[in-house]
Motif scaffolding. Structure first.
Motif, mmCIF file in Angstrom:
data_model
loop_
_atom_site.group_PDB
_atom_site.id
_atom_site.type_symbol
_atom_site.label_atom_id
_atom_site.label_comp_id
_atom_site.label_asym_id
_atom_site.label_seq_id
_atom_site.Cartn_x
_atom_site.Cartn_y
_atom_site.Cartn_z
ATOM 1 N N PRO A 34 36.479 43.868 31.698
ATOM 2 C CA PRO A 34 37.072 45.192 31.920
ATOM 3 C C PRO A 34 36.683 45.817 33.250
ATOM 4 O O PRO A 34 37.504 46.498 33.875
ATOM 5 C CB PRO A 34 36.534 46.010 30.734
ATOM 6 C CG PRO A 34 36.264 45.004 29.670
ATOM 7 C CD PRO A 34 35.800 43.775 30.386
ATOM 8 N N GLU A 35 35.441 45.603 33.707
ATOM 9 C CA GLU A 35 35.017 46.213 34.970
ATOM 10 C C GLU A 35 35.649 45.554 36.187
ATOM 11 O O GLU A 35 35.499 46.031 37.318
ATOM 12 C CB GLU A 35 33.492 46.170 35.100
ATOM 13 C CG GLU A 35 32.882 44.783 35.206
ATOM 14 C CD GLU A 35 32.489 44.182 33.870
ATOM 15 O OE1 GLU A 35 31.583 43.323 33.860
ATOM 16 O OE2 GLU A 35 33.078 44.570 32.839
ATOM 17 N N HIS A 36 36.391 44.430 35.968
ATOM 18 C CA HIS A 36 37.036 43.728 37.071
ATOM 19 C C HIS A 36 38.560 43.832 37.025
ATOM 20 O O HIS A 36 39.256 43.126 37.758
ATOM 21 C CB HIS A 36 36.615 42.257 37.083
ATOM 22 C CG HIS A 36 35.154 42.059 37.317
ATOM 23 N ND1 HIS A 36 34.483 40.909 36.938
ATOM 24 C CD2 HIS A 36 34.220 42.876 37.876
ATOM 25 C CE1 HIS A 36 33.200 41.020 37.250
ATOM 26 N NE2 HIS A 36 33.023 42.207 37.827
ATOM 27 N N VAL A 37 39.073 44.712 36.184
ATOM 28 C CA VAL A 37 40.526 44.899 36.116
ATOM 29 C C VAL A 37 41.044 45.508 37.413
ATOM 30 O O VAL A 37 42.109 45.136 37.910
ATOM 31 C CB VAL A 37 40.890 45.784 34.909
ATOM 32 C CG1 VAL A 37 42.344 46.214 34.976
ATOM 33 C CG2 VAL A 37 40.628 45.033 33.612
ATOM 34 N N HIS A 38 40.274 46.434 37.996
ATOM 35 C CA HIS A 38 40.696 47.146 39.200
ATOM 36 C C HIS A 38 40.254 46.361 40.431
ATOM 37 O O HIS A 38 39.058 46.203 40.690
ATOM 38 C CB HIS A 38 40.070 48.541 39.199
ATOM 39 C CG HIS A 38 40.643 49.459 40.229
ATOM 40 N ND1 HIS A 38 40.183 50.745 40.421
ATOM 41 C CD2 HIS A 38 41.652 49.301 41.137
ATOM 42 C CE1 HIS A 38 40.858 51.321 41.380
ATOM 43 N NE2 HIS A 38 41.757 50.469 41.837
ATOM 44 N N ILE A 39 41.223 45.854 41.198
ATOM 45 C CA ILE A 39 40.913 45.033 42.368
ATOM 46 C C ILE A 39 41.785 45.437 43.548
ATOM 47 O O ILE A 39 42.814 46.105 43.401
ATOM 48 C CB ILE A 39 41.135 43.525 42.104
ATOM 49 C CG1 ILE A 39 42.635 43.245 41.884
ATOM 50 C CG2 ILE A 39 40.292 43.042 40.940
ATOM 51 C CD1 ILE A 39 43.011 41.776 41.964
ATOM 52 N N GLN A 40 41.350 45.016 44.728
ATOM 53 C CA GLN A 40 42.216 44.949 45.898
ATOM 54 C C GLN A 40 42.302 43.484 46.297
ATOM 55 O O GLN A 40 41.263 42.846 46.536
ATOM 56 C CB GLN A 40 41.676 45.793 47.044
ATOM 57 C CG GLN A 40 41.802 47.281 46.786
ATOM 58 C CD GLN A 40 41.581 48.125 48.016
ATOM 59 O OE1 GLN A 40 40.967 47.713 48.988
ATOM 60 N NE2 GLN A 40 42.071 49.359 47.977
ATOM 61 N N ALA A 41 43.506 42.954 46.332
ATOM 62 C CA ALA A 41 43.725 41.562 46.708
ATOM 63 C C ALA A 41 44.194 41.517 48.155
ATOM 64 O O ALA A 41 45.326 41.942 48.458
ATOM 65 C CB ALA A 41 44.744 40.904 45.788
ATOM 66 N N LEU A 42 43.327 41.049 49.056
ATOM 67 C CA LEU A 42 43.744 40.882 50.440
ATOM 68 C C LEU A 42 44.824 39.812 50.483
ATOM 69 O O LEU A 42 44.658 38.721 49.917
ATOM 70 C CB LEU A 42 42.550 40.493 51.315
ATOM 71 C CG LEU A 42 42.841 40.360 52.808
ATOM 72 C CD1 LEU A 42 43.351 41.666 53.395
ATOM 73 C CD2 LEU A 42 41.577 39.912 53.551
ATOM 74 N N SER A 43 45.932 40.121 51.154
ATOM 75 C CA SER A 43 47.112 39.262 51.072
ATOM 76 C C SER A 43 47.722 39.017 52.444
ATOM 77 O O SER A 43 47.754 39.910 53.291
ATOM 78 C CB SER A 43 48.179 39.920 50.181
ATOM 79 O OG SER A 43 47.676 40.217 48.901
ATOM 80 N N GLU A 93 46.616 46.385 45.841
ATOM 81 C CA GLU A 93 45.686 46.959 44.858
ATOM 82 C C GLU A 93 46.361 47.020 43.497
ATOM 83 O O GLU A 93 47.533 47.374 43.391
ATOM 84 C CB GLU A 93 45.241 48.356 45.284
ATOM 85 C CG GLU A 93 44.242 48.968 44.302
ATOM 86 C CD GLU A 93 43.649 50.286 44.770
ATOM 87 O OE1 GLU A 93 43.474 51.176 43.916
ATOM 88 O OE2 GLU A 93 43.381 50.423 45.982
ATOM 89 N N GLN A 94 45.580 46.687 42.453
ATOM 90 C CA GLN A 94 46.136 46.591 41.113
ATOM 91 C C GLN A 94 45.154 47.150 40.084
ATOM 92 O O GLN A 94 43.959 46.875 40.148
ATOM 93 C CB GLN A 94 46.417 45.125 40.756
ATOM 94 C CG GLN A 94 47.260 44.394 41.787
ATOM 95 C CD GLN A 94 47.097 42.896 41.712
ATOM 96 O OE1 GLN A 94 47.195 42.306 40.644
ATOM 97 N NE2 GLN A 94 46.846 42.267 42.849
ATOM 98 N N LEU A 95 45.698 47.926 39.146
ATOM 99 C CA LEU A 95 44.931 48.404 38.001
ATOM 100 C C LEU A 95 45.892 48.547 36.833
ATOM 101 O O LEU A 95 46.787 49.397 36.856
ATOM 102 C CB LEU A 95 44.253 49.743 38.302
ATOM 103 C CG LEU A 95 43.603 50.468 37.119
ATOM 104 C CD1 LEU A 95 42.548 49.594 36.444
ATOM 105 C CD2 LEU A 95 42.989 51.793 37.556
ATOM 106 N N ILE A 96 45.719 47.685 35.831
ATOM 107 C CA ILE A 96 46.541 47.745 34.620
ATOM 108 C C ILE A 96 45.593 47.899 33.439
ATOM 109 O O ILE A 96 44.892 46.947 33.069
ATOM 110 C CB ILE A 96 47.411 46.493 34.432
ATOM 111 C CG1 ILE A 96 48.160 46.136 35.714
ATOM 112 C CG2 ILE A 96 48.389 46.708 33.283
ATOM 113 C CD1 ILE A 96 48.911 44.807 35.633
#
Length: 360
Positions: free
Chosen positions: A319-328, A347-350
């Motif tokens: 759960p603490e890793h749901v919120h990320i920024q994916a360098l793309s 950036e993603q948070l679901i």
């Protein structure tokens, strides 16, 4: 209560600056990120002030060699909102809305001095207002600006200058959203069943591109906009639309992180398309967006702590890793123009269900 801020013409109410309305969740935050042209170095900073919690906190995090090195700092605010320092981390506003500097003075083996210079005037995003039943869950304004970055970062005695072409984004947001300790009395009845967020500040050679969306669990967007800004654009410039959408998203098995996607933006002459190829995952918990060092948590008069995260060993389904920024790496196909390549963040948070992706 009078503070140094009261000697500046920045009041928004009839009260001293120390009092920011009446909601205990009021906050005022800086965010920065940056990445080298080859993607080998990625860094981010968060700095928050919570007037009614009487707390300020700051976080610095850099990824090198597959390890996310994090520096967390928290202190009692003592109601002085113009002191932009927490332990070893400080912010200097050199030219408002154009140039800021972050300094990290050797805290726990991490040090940095980075200047962020805007590529265009910041954009003001639509006001984020969301209620959970009768209770305000979010009510804030955010401005965002893509930036060029200069300076250096040191990790355990190894100092490296940021290479030419290092770019990133910064934002400023202020208002109300959950901070500090969770509310002990939840809303009755609970009306929010999920939270969906995507944000894509992207840097191309001659322009910046921004997209964000907050959506309900059924996929209906309740706050969204895409903006394309040429370098040097003035306030209100560029192309703005609320009709953009992210398509073709598939999730990495066992996670809530996207393998990629295609952003479609209706423009004159057709549809502009941006394809995303994520290649580096940055955990937002490293700058206080979850976990023990969540924003606004009381730690003491002044507490500084280092944390190192082996990204290859991290459980990306936690759960603490749901919120990320994916360098793309991103590719922009604009009608009538040659294709451009660039770099940016997905950036993603679901949290909770999201039917379009099959999440229950």
């Amino acid at each position: 209560m009078l503070t140094k801020a009261d000697d500046f013409p920045i009041h928004q109410t009839a009260e001293p600056v120390a009092y920011a309305g009446t909601d205990r969740n009021f906050y005022d935050r800086y965010f920065f990120n940056g990445y080298s042209p080859d993607g080998e170095t990625y860094f981010a900073i968060a700095f928050g002030v919570y007037p009614h919690l009487n707390i300020a906190d700051a976080h610095f995090s850099v990824v090198r060699g597959g390890v996310q090195h994090c520096l967390h700092a928290s202190r009692v605010l003592h109601s002085e909102r113009l002191d932009l320092s927490v332990g070893p981390i400080s912010i200097s506003v050199i030219e408002p809305l154009q140039m800021l500097k972050v300094t990290v003075t050797g805290g726990e083996g991490l040090a940095a001095e980075i200047t962020f210079t805007g590529r265009a005037f910041p954009i003001e995003e639509p006001r984020f207002t969301r209620r959970n039943g009768p209770r305000a869950f979010m009510d804030y304004t955010r401005m965002t600006q893509n930036v060029r970055c200069e300076g250096w970062i040191e990790v355990d005695g190894q100092r490296r200058d940021l290479p030419a072409g290092t770019v990133g984004s910064r934002d400023r947001s202020w208002g109300v959203r959950p901070v500090g300790a969770p509310d002990p009395q939840p809303p009755v009845p609970m009306t929010m069943s999920g939270f969906f967020w995507q944000w894509t500040p992207l840097n191309f050679a001659d322009r910046s591109l921004f997209f964000h969306v907050n959506a309900d669990p059924d996929g209906s967007a309740w706050n969204t906009r895409a903006v394309v800004l040429p370098d040097g654009a003035a306030q209100g410039g560029g192309y703005h639309t609320e009709a953009a959408r992210m398509t073709g998203v598939e999730l990495v098995p066992g996670t809530r992180h996207a393998k990629g996607g295609v952003l479609e933006i209706p423009v004159d002459g057709g549809v502009a398309k941006v394809s995303f190829a994520p290649f580096l995952t940055f955990l937002m918990r490293g700058i206080g967006y979850s976990g023990a060092w969540r924003h606004g948590a009381y730690k003491g008069e002044l507490v500084v702590e280092r944390e190192d995260i082996d990204l290859a060993a991290a459980d990306m389904s936690a759960p603490e890793h749901v919120h990320i920024q994916a360098l793309s790496r991103v590719r922009l196909a604009w009608p009538g123009e040659a294709e451009q390549t660039g770099l940016g963040v997905f950036e993603q948070l679901i949290a909770g269900p999201y039917k379009p992706y099959g999440l229950g």
